[in-house]
Write an enzyme that holds these catalytic residues in place. Structure first.
Site, mmCIF file in Angstrom:
data_model
loop_
_atom_site.group_PDB
_atom_site.id
_atom_site.type_symbol
_atom_site.label_atom_id
_atom_site.label_comp_id
_atom_site.label_asym_id
_atom_site.label_seq_id
_atom_site.Cartn_x
_atom_site.Cartn_y
_atom_site.Cartn_z
ATOM 1 N N ARG A 95 -9.312 1.845 7.321
ATOM 2 C CA ARG A 95 -8.963 0.997 6.180
ATOM 3 C C ARG A 95 -10.086 0.895 5.152
ATOM 4 O O ARG A 95 -9.856 0.668 3.974
ATOM 5 C CB ARG A 95 -8.626 -0.430 6.642
ATOM 6 C CG ARG A 95 -7.391 -0.537 7.517
ATOM 7 C CD ARG A 95 -6.976 -2.008 7.630
ATOM 8 N NE ARG A 95 -6.031 -2.249 8.711
ATOM 9 C CZ ARG A 95 -4.713 -2.068 8.623
ATOM 10 N NH1 ARG A 95 -4.196 -1.639 7.495
ATOM 11 N NH2 ARG A 95 -3.926 -2.326 9.644
ATOM 12 N N ASP A 117 0.828 -1.203 0.000
ATOM 13 C CA ASP A 117 0.000 0.000 0.000
ATOM 14 C C ASP A 117 0.863 1.253 0.000
ATOM 15 O O ASP A 117 0.623 2.190 -0.754
ATOM 16 C CB ASP A 117 -0.958 0.007 1.207
ATOM 17 C CG ASP A 117 -0.249 -0.289 2.534
ATOM 18 O OD1 ASP A 117 0.946 -0.638 2.527
ATOM 19 O OD2 ASP A 117 -0.900 -0.172 3.582
HETATM 20 P P1 IMP Z 1 8.060 1.372 6.108
HETATM 21 O O1 IMP Z 1 8.558 0.061 6.646
HETATM 22 O O2 IMP Z 1 8.616 2.556 6.864
HETATM 23 O O3 IMP Z 1 8.247 1.525 4.609
HETATM 24 O O4 IMP Z 1 6.536 1.470 6.433
HETATM 25 C C1 IMP Z 1 5.646 0.708 5.783
HETATM 26 C C2 IMP Z 1 4.392 0.487 6.581
HETATM 27 O O5 IMP Z 1 4.147 1.531 7.533
HETATM 28 C C3 IMP Z 1 3.230 0.502 5.658
HETATM 29 O O6 IMP Z 1 2.975 -0.777 5.114
HETATM 30 C C4 IMP Z 1 2.123 1.012 6.537
HETATM 31 O O7 IMP Z 1 1.567 -0.055 7.251
HETATM 32 C C5 IMP Z 1 2.803 1.929 7.510
HETATM 33 N N1 IMP Z 1 2.711 3.351 7.083
HETATM 34 C C6 IMP Z 1 3.709 4.138 6.605
HETATM 35 N N2 IMP Z 1 3.277 5.372 6.314
HETATM 36 C C7 IMP Z 1 1.944 5.383 6.612
HETATM 37 C C8 IMP Z 1 0.914 6.401 6.512
HETATM 38 O O8 IMP Z 1 1.099 7.547 6.081
HETATM 39 N N3 IMP Z 1 -0.335 6.007 6.913
HETATM 40 C C9 IMP Z 1 -0.617 4.753 7.386
HETATM 41 N N4 IMP Z 1 0.316 3.782 7.478
HETATM 42 C C10 IMP Z 1 1.590 4.100 7.098
HETATM 43 MG MG MG Z 2 1.203 -1.995 5.553
#
Ligand code: IMP
Ligand code: MG
Length: 178
Positions: free
Chosen positions: A168, A103
């Site tokens: 969601r 996502d």
């Molecule tokens: P990463 O590991 O920092 O790339 O974060 C990925 C995960 O963090 C995503 O799959 C989301 O579940 C969550 N996430 C990151 N940014 C957002 C946001 O702006 N809204 C909601 N969930 C987020």
């Molecule tokens: Mg996620």
């Protein structure tokens, strides 16, 4: 404006914007995967990617397989790189062309931990398709191959994305109000 838990959010990406992003990713994937001898396998990451994956699959008109995985959101203090597969990669992925469906990619840490697990399964290739990318936050070495939309470093909800598990089900994307 909407309220989730203690915070208010305002409209940011409309269903039309999201549909454009889905079609962009779908056409790039179609160009790269529609003529392969062996169907690619798309692996969407739960929970957040469910809505994007659903809309994206409807736009891909070639043979493919679809599966889902779910990981515990490991935030321990020891960076052992260990993550728990709550619903794991349970099919034989040896020699397969895999497309991960996410996502949103923020720091990229989640996928940095998932990619070695896939490579250990002897896949032929792995590429990443994400609806949203925060390019100013992402600081990892691996490539993000398909991006629906780049967004600034803001917190967004809806279309699969949650704020503490709420939001969601919303069919457009909202951003946190300042
Ligand atoms: P990463 O590991 O920092 O790339 O974060 C990925 C995960 O963090 C995503 O799959 C989301 O579940 C969550 N996430 C990151 N940014 C957002 C946001 O702006 N809204 C909601 N969930 C987020
Ligand atoms: Mg996620």
């Amino acid at each position: 404006m909407i309220k989730l838990h203690d915070k208010t959010f305002e409209p940011y990406l409309s269903p039309v914007d999201l549909n454009k992003a889905v079609l962009k990713v779908a056409s790039e994937l179609t160009a790269d995967y529609s003529k392969r001898e062996k169907p690619p396998i798309f692996i969407a990451i739960l929970n957040g990617a469910f809505m994007f994956a659903s809309d994206l699959m409807k736009e891909l008109n070639f043979d493919l397989e679809l599966s889902f995985v779910k990981f515990s959101s490991y935030e321990g203090t020891e960076s052992t790189g260990v993550i728990n597969e709550l619903i794991g990669f349970n099919q034989d992925l040896k020699g397969r062309d895999v497309v991960i469906v996410e996502d949103i990619i923020d720091t990229g840490s989640t996928l940095e931990r998932v990619l070695p697990l896939l490579n250990a399964k002897g896949v032929n290739s792995v590429r990443i398709a994400t609806l949203l990318l925060k390019p100013t936050v992402f600081d990892k070495k691996y490539q993000i191959n398909y991006v629906g939309l780049e967004i600034p470093n803001i917190f967004v909800v809806g279309y699969g994305l949650d704020y503490d598990e709420l939001g969601r089900n919303i069919k457009e994307i909202y951003k946190l109000s300042q």
